[in-house]
Every structure is written in C-alpha cells, then in structure tokens.
Design a protein around this motif. Structure first.
Motif, short mmCIF file in Angstrom:
data_model
loop_
_atom_site.label_atom_id
_atom_site.label_comp_id
_atom_site.label_asym_id
_atom_site.label_seq_id
_atom_site.Cartn_x
_atom_site.Cartn_y
_atom_site.Cartn_z
N ARG A 157 0.82 -1.21 0.00
CA ARG A 157 0.00 0.00 0.00
C ARG A 157 0.86 1.26 0.00
O ARG A 157 0.56 2.23 -0.70
CB ARG A 157 -0.94 -0.02 1.21
N ILE A 211 2.37 1.85 -3.55
CA ILE A 211 1.41 2.44 -4.49
C ILE A 211 1.15 3.90 -4.13
O ILE A 211 1.12 4.78 -5.01
CB ILE A 211 0.09 1.64 -4.50
N ARG A 249 2.11 7.25 -6.47
CA ARG A 249 1.14 8.30 -6.82
C ARG A 249 1.60 9.66 -6.33
O ARG A 249 1.59 10.64 -7.09
CB ARG A 249 -0.23 7.95 -6.18
N LEU A 295 6.72 1.77 -8.33
CA LEU A 295 5.86 0.82 -9.03
C LEU A 295 6.53 -0.54 -9.16
O LEU A 295 5.87 -1.58 -9.08
CB LEU A 295 5.49 1.36 -10.41
N ALA A 339 6.00 -2.25 -5.94
CA ALA A 339 4.62 -2.72 -5.83
C ALA A 339 4.39 -3.97 -6.66
O ALA A 339 3.74 -4.92 -6.20
CB ALA A 339 3.67 -1.60 -6.27
N GLU A 366 -4.72 -6.60 -11.30
CA GLU A 366 -3.82 -5.76 -10.50
C GLU A 366 -2.47 -5.61 -11.20
O GLU A 366 -1.90 -4.51 -11.24
CB GLU A 366 -3.65 -6.38 -9.11
N LEU A 423 -0.78 -1.89 -12.64
CA LEU A 423 0.56 -1.39 -12.31
C LEU A 423 1.47 -1.36 -13.53
O LEU A 423 2.26 -0.42 -13.70
CB LEU A 423 1.17 -2.27 -11.21
N LEU A 460 -3.45 3.85 -10.72
CA LEU A 460 -2.89 3.66 -9.37
C LEU A 460 -4.00 3.70 -8.31
O LEU A 460 -3.94 2.95 -7.32
CB LEU A 460 -1.85 4.73 -9.08
N ALA A 520 -5.54 0.34 -8.39
CA ALA A 520 -4.65 -0.65 -7.77
C ALA A 520 -4.66 -0.53 -6.26
O ALA A 520 -4.67 -1.53 -5.53
CB ALA A 520 -3.23 -0.46 -8.31
N ARG A 521 -4.68 0.71 -5.77
CA ARG A 521 -4.68 0.95 -4.31
C ARG A 521 -5.99 0.46 -3.70
O ARG A 521 -5.99 -0.12 -2.60
CB ARG A 521 -4.49 2.43 -4.03
#
Length: 288
Positions: free
Chosen positions: A20, A23, A27, A48, A51, A69, A73, A136, A139-140
C-alpha cells in the motif's frame, strides 16, 4: 518509510503495508513539487517496481483479480516510461564514445546527437499523468481489500524459492543461447529477488547486505546488457539515426563489443550467487 519489514512486525502485516505504501508513494511522487518532472516520474516508476514485486508475492491473496492488478501497475508504468526509455538510449550511445577518437568518435557523436534530439521530443510530449493516477487509484483500492492475516512467511519463502529457480534457468538459457530475451527475463527475476531481499534485510540471516548488494550489481549490469540490446534493435529499425549507412555498419559492432564485455562481467558477478542448488538455497532461507 524504508522498504523493509519493521523489527517485530508480522510478515503478513509488513507485506500489505509495504504494498500500500509503494502504491501511495508512486502516486504522491507524481505531484512532488520539490522534484523536477523527470525526477518525479523516475521515483514513481521505482515505487511501481516495488509494488509489482509485492503483488507477485501475494498472488494467491488476489485470486481472480491478480491479472487485473498486475495490468494496472504495468500499464501505469508504461504510461510514464516513454521519456525514460529515450533517455536510456541516448545515455547508452554516450557511453560508446568513451575511449574512442577520430572518425569513429565523429560517427558516435552523430548517433548520440540524434538520440538526444529524440529524447528531447519525448520529453516535450505531455506525460499522461492523469491516466497513470487513475490506474494507481484502482490498484490501491484493490490492495485495501487484502486480508490482514495470512501466512506471509510461506508466501515469501515460495516467492524467493521460485525466483531463484527461475534465475538459475534463465542464466543457463542466456549462457547457452545468448538470446536477448533470456537476459531480459533473467534481469527481471534478479530485480524481483533484490526487492524481496531488501524487504527482509535484518529479518533473515540469508538476507545479508553483501549478498543484497551483489544481487543489485548483477541486476544493474544485466540492465546495461539490455540497454545494448535495445539500442541495437532501435538502430536496426531506424538506421538513419546513425547518419549514414556506412556509419550504421561500423557502429553496430561497437555496440556488440560493449554488450559482449558486459555479458562477461555479468557471468563473473553471477558465479558466487548461484553456487547453491535450488534445494540448498531453499534450506538457507529462514526468518529469524
């Protein structure tokens, strides 16, 4: 926050927290006013990569949404990569000029100049930050639904074991075939293991700083090999970057010679990293 498990932190907690944070930091880096645009993008792409490594470790937890996911990314990184890739081509060409003179130096300077101009055009194009941010955010959101309790040690063990085995096979394939894709695949696995080793540094005797540094050096050197392959492919597709056909014909062997020197260095660096069999490597991994 440092990319590693905290002292006494449960592995499951550390994995989800680190994903978390990676990501979020990817951002936030895109809007960091203290950095130049290129620095913001570079930092975001680095986060990234972290992640993506963590998502691979936690694949079983994502279930059927795993591919989505990974796609988010990967696509976010691709949106941010155009100017970076152009810069790498120009930098690779510049390294070829070291130690050269006369007509060859002139030809390499012409190539470098053409690639610098290409990079300037790439930087001049607007980076689709909003599209990357949207990916993003998705993804988060997916990462926020991960369970808080699971066997994190088992997932890490499986990931490190699988990655080491993949590296061993890619190394053999690269040595036997010399194919660019084998070196590229090897590098991706090495960088993945490096991220995981950094995460568990201080929590596993196996994850010693010296070994982590050597894995990092191997990954970086494999990256330079890949840069040579990319430049060769770019020139093959656009020979005019060299200025003339004669220059193109003379420059290609120079790039190939640098690539071959780097490949020899790669196998020298790699030798002590792959002394253990896959079974012995698995036995060496134990969280303290």
């Amino acid at each position: 926050m440092a990319f590693r498990l905290l002292p006494g932190e449960p592995v499951a907690t550390g994995l989800t927290r680190s994903l978390r944070e990676a990501i979020d930091e990817a951002r936030d880096s895109l809007f960091d006013g203290a950095l130049e645009r290129d620095q913001r993008i570079h930092r975001s792409r680095r986060r990234l990569k972290r992640a993506r490594s963590l998502v691979r470790v936690m694949r079983p937890l994502f279930g059927s949404s795993y591919r989505d996911e990974v796609r988010r990314l990967r696509d976010a990184a691709s949106l941010l990569s155009a100017s970076r890739d152009a810069d790498v081509a120009a930098i690779t060409a510049e390294t070829l000029t070291v130690g050269t003179d006369g007509r060859m130096r002139d030809m390499l300077d012409t190539l470098h100049g053409a690639l610098q101009e290409r990079a300037r055009h790439a930087h001049g194009r607007e980076t689709p930050v909003d599209e990357a941010v949207a990916l993003l955010d998705e993804a988060r959101a997916a990462a926020s639904y991960l369970p808080e309790e699971f066997d994190g040690e088992a997932l890490l063990f499986d990931a490190l074991t699988e990655t080491y085995g993949g590296e061993v096979r890619c190394r053999a394939g690269a040595k036997n075939s010399g194919a660019a894709d084998r070196f590229h695949d090897w590098r991706k696995l090495v960088k993945h293991r490096w991220h995981l080793m950094r995460l568990i540094e201080g929590r596993m005797t196996y994850a010693k700083a010296k070994r982590i540094d050597r894995i990092d050096t191997l990954g970086e050197t494999l990256g330079l090999v890949n840069d040579c392959h990319v430049l060769l492919e770019l020139l093959a597709a656009t020979p005019s970057l060299a200025g003339t056909q004669r220059a193109y014909v003379r420059i290609v062997p120079v790039i190939e010679a640098r690539r071959d020197r780097l490949i020899r260095r790669v196998f020298k660096i790699a030798r002590p990293l792959y002394r253990k069999s896959e079974k012995a490597h698995a036995k060496a991994m134990k969280l303290d």
